[in-house]
Scaffold this active site. Structure first.
Site, PDB file in Angstrom:
ATOM      1  CB  SER A 184      -0.853   0.088   1.356  1.00 14.82           C
ATOM      2  OG  SER A 184      -1.516   1.177   1.330  1.00 14.82           O
ATOM      3  CE1 TYR A 223      -4.126  -2.029   5.119  1.00 15.45           C
ATOM      4  CE2 TYR A 223      -3.406   0.576   4.774  1.00 15.45           C
ATOM      5  CZ  TYR A 223      -3.738  -0.694   4.228  1.00 15.45           C
ATOM      6  OH  TYR A 223      -4.020  -0.826   2.877  1.00 15.45           O
TER       7      TYR A 223
END
Length: 270
Positions: A144, A157
């Protein structure tokens, strides 16, 4: 362009929605034997039918919870019934919680870490010995842009995806001598190409309320800090704009590429 994936066995985790679904369909269009992994059997059945319509050499769905340490062995056994596993796409991931770290619940930290990083470790550990023995294989991890810049209000995250990126690089160094390539793709904001095909467990499924719950607690100041812009005429990528790169990296056309992390961000990080 022929990616030379015909009849190669490819495992795709988190395959029933968004990026994973698009990857499974792209691999199918190249004639691969696709092993789609997910929790939603209904969505899995739809995906298998669509994969076969796209031209898959074979397509099967494995219902498995990737948080279960026993799942990788089960998945590998089913995949090897189709042939040696040549491709692994570690796509499973998502955010369990969002908010400021100071307010976070320590009991939830490991859930984010295990979902985004632990699943990658376990599935890779299961598949890698066969690839090393055959001196052939390609692993593509889905990271990501959060790992590159830190997604505001997603601290754990972001850190877990950073671990995925680091793992990609060091594993490429370890297994390159055995003919195995390892790369990662780091998407920015991605939405499903076909929202009608969302699985029950997808965080994009409105019934789960993942995004609506978070939005309700965001102040205007926080919203401004989170704001980024792209330079491609739209704010989000569709999942099939991510899957093309993943399919390329999984193929022999990318045989001289390993240990790389590719942002797909529409210029948002410029």
């Amino acid at each position: 362009m022929d990616f030379h994936l015909r009849d190669k066995v490819a495992i795709v985790t988190g395959a029933t929605a968004n990026i994973g679904r698009a990857v499974a369909l792209d691999l199918s269009a190249e004639g691969a034997k696709v092993v789609a992994v997910g929790r939603d059997a209904e969505a899995g059945a739809r995906l298998v039918a669509d994969c076969k319509d796209c031209g898959a050499g074979e397509a099967i769905f494995i219902a498995a919870d990737m948080l279960d340490p026993a799942s990788p062995a089960k998945i590998l056994e089913a995949a090897e019934a189709l042939g040696p596993v040549e491709v692994l796409v570690n796509n499973i991931g998502g955010n369990v919680d969002q908010g400021f770290f100071v307010d976070s619940d320590p009991a939830k930290w490991m859930a984010d870490i295990d979902l985004n990083f632990g699943t990658v470790l376990r599935m890779t550990h299961a598949v890698l010995p066969g690839m090393v023995e055959r001196k052939s294989g390609a692993i593509v991890n889905v990271g990501s842009t959060a790992a590159l810049v830190g997604d505001y209000m997603l601290p754990v995250y972001s850190a877990a995806k950073g671990a995925v990126h680091s793992f990609t690089i060091v594993l490429a160094k370890e297994v390159g001598q055995h003919g195995v390539r390892v790369n990662a793709v780091a998407p920015y904001a991605t939405i499903p190409t076909d929202p009608a095909q969302l699985s029950k467990g997808s965080r994009f499924n409105p019934e789960n309320g993942m995004f609506s719950k978070g939005a309700a607690s965001v102040r205007e100041e926080d919203r401004a800090i989170r704001q980024r812009r792209t330079f491609v005429g739209k704010p989000f990528a569709s999942s099939d704009e991510i899957s093309g790169l993943i399919t390329f990296l999984a193929s022999n056309r990318a045989s001289f590429i390993t240990g790389q992390v590719y942002p797909v961000d529409g210029g948002a990080l410029l």
